[in-house]
Scaffold this motif. Structure first.
Motif, PDB file in Angstrom:
ATOM      1  N   GLU A 152       0.849  -1.187   0.000  1.00 13.86           N
ATOM      2  CA  GLU A 152       0.000   0.000   0.000  1.00 13.86           C
ATOM      3  C   GLU A 152       0.883   1.235   0.000  1.00 13.86           C
ATOM      4  N   VAL A 153       0.473   2.245  -0.723  1.00 13.39           N
ATOM      5  CA  VAL A 153       1.297   3.445  -0.841  1.00 13.39           C
ATOM      6  C   VAL A 153       1.372   4.173   0.501  1.00 13.39           C
ATOM      7  N   LEU A 209      14.008   0.066  -0.875  1.00 14.41           N
ATOM      8  CA  LEU A 209      12.556   0.163  -0.980  1.00 14.41           C
ATOM      9  C   LEU A 209      11.915   0.186   0.398  1.00 14.41           C
ATOM     10  N   ARG A 210      12.406  -0.653   1.281  1.00 17.02           N
ATOM     11  CA  ARG A 210      11.874  -0.647   2.647  1.00 17.02           C
ATOM     12  C   ARG A 210      12.062   0.720   3.291  1.00 17.02           C
ATOM     13  N   GLY A 211      13.209   1.358   3.008  1.00 15.14           N
ATOM     14  CA  GLY A 211      13.462   2.692   3.546  1.00 15.14           C
ATOM     15  C   GLY A 211      12.411   3.688   3.098  1.00 15.14           C
ATOM     16  N   PHE A 212      12.014   3.602   1.827  1.00 12.18           N
ATOM     17  CA  PHE A 212      10.959   4.487   1.328  1.00 12.18           C
ATOM     18  C   PHE A 212       9.656   4.258   2.081  1.00 12.18           C
ATOM     19  N   LEU A 213       9.316   2.987   2.264  1.00 11.78           N
ATOM     20  CA  LEU A 213       8.046   2.655   2.890  1.00 11.78           C
ATOM     21  C   LEU A 213       8.064   2.931   4.384  1.00 11.78           C
ATOM     22  N   ASP A 214       9.176   2.657   5.048  1.00 11.24           N
ATOM     23  CA  ASP A 214       9.257   2.862   6.491  1.00 11.24           C
ATOM     24  C   ASP A 214       9.308   4.326   6.871  1.00 11.24           C
ATOM     25  N   LYS A 215       9.545   5.195   5.911  1.00  7.68           N
ATOM     26  CA  LYS A 215       9.539   6.621   6.185  1.00  7.68           C
ATOM     27  C   LYS A 215       8.206   7.042   6.777  1.00  7.68           C
ATOM     28  N   GLU A 216       7.151   6.396   6.290  1.00  7.17           N
ATOM     29  CA  GLU A 216       5.805   6.678   6.791  1.00  7.17           C
ATOM     30  C   GLU A 216       5.637   6.204   8.232  1.00  7.17           C
TER      31      GLU A 216
END
Length: 219
Positions: A152-153, A209-216
């Protein structure tokens, strides 16, 4: 996480030790009692003697509450049956299976079970797929060098271009499911709340990619 590892050979034992060292609870299943000798001494690892497709053994290992299930025995048939039991009967969120015969890959794919080629894949790569557990594996290509993953975005990207996720040669947004309909995004496609995004990602770029998502998530 609570992880069940079926198969206590070199891969299963090493993976169990790695996960336990990170604070995860690991239940290892093997039909040979002496296989337990491979395991490191850790209060976070429990060994269960029996077949990985035995429902009684799986229940003893706590499969109803497992976060992940990994089948890494020496037999494809055993791995298929145990992985299918974990996924279809007990609805374990993450199910991974080792494969020796690549001709059987279609069987796993039809069941929605990501596979790990026994020779060319390493414990590290299995570990990475468990670590990035908020990503849903869909397909792998070649010997696992490239993956299709869904997520999910993140909220912080809503209203911004999905292309901001992309990294040349590492991460590409290939599809978006929005309000139940699938579309292939263009460079200017903005993210919307509830979007389910499919990424093509190099296995070596899972951490990025996980870093991008975990930013949230602030992690």
């Amino acid at each position: 996480m609570k992880v069940i590892v079926v198969g206590c050979g070199r891969v299963g034992a090493t993976l169990a030790g790695l996960l336990a060292s990170e604070g995860h609870d690991v239940h290892v299943v093997d039909r040979r009692a002496k296989a337990a000798r491979r395991l490191p001494d850790s209060p976070r690892i429990r060994f269960h003697e029996g077949n990985g497709y035995s429902r009684a053994v799986l229940r003893a290992a706590g499969v109803e509450h497992a976060d992940a299930f990994v089948a890494v025995t020496s037999g494809d048939n055993s791995n298929i049956v145990s992985a299918r039991t974990a996924k279809e009967t007990y609805r374990v969120p993450i199910v991974l299976a080792r494969i020796y015969d690549p001709r059987r890959a279609d069987i796993y794919r039809d069941l929605g079970i990501p596979t790990i080629a026994s020779v060319r894949w390493t414990v590290h790569q299995i570990h990475q797929m468990l670590l990035h557990r908020h990503l849903s594996p869909e397909l792998s290509f070649g010997n696992g060098e490239t993956l299709l993953l869904r997520s999910e975005v993140p909220g912080y990207l809503i209203g911004r271009r999905l292309a901001e996720f992309e990294v040349d040669g590492e991460i590409r947004v290939v599809e978006v499911t929005r309000a139940g309909r699938s579309l292939i995004p263009v460079h200017s496609t903005p993210a919307r709340a509830g979007d389910l995004v499919t990424f093509a990602v190099a296995a070596t770029a899972l951490g990025r990619l996980r870093g991008f998502l975990d930013k949230e998530l602030g992690t």
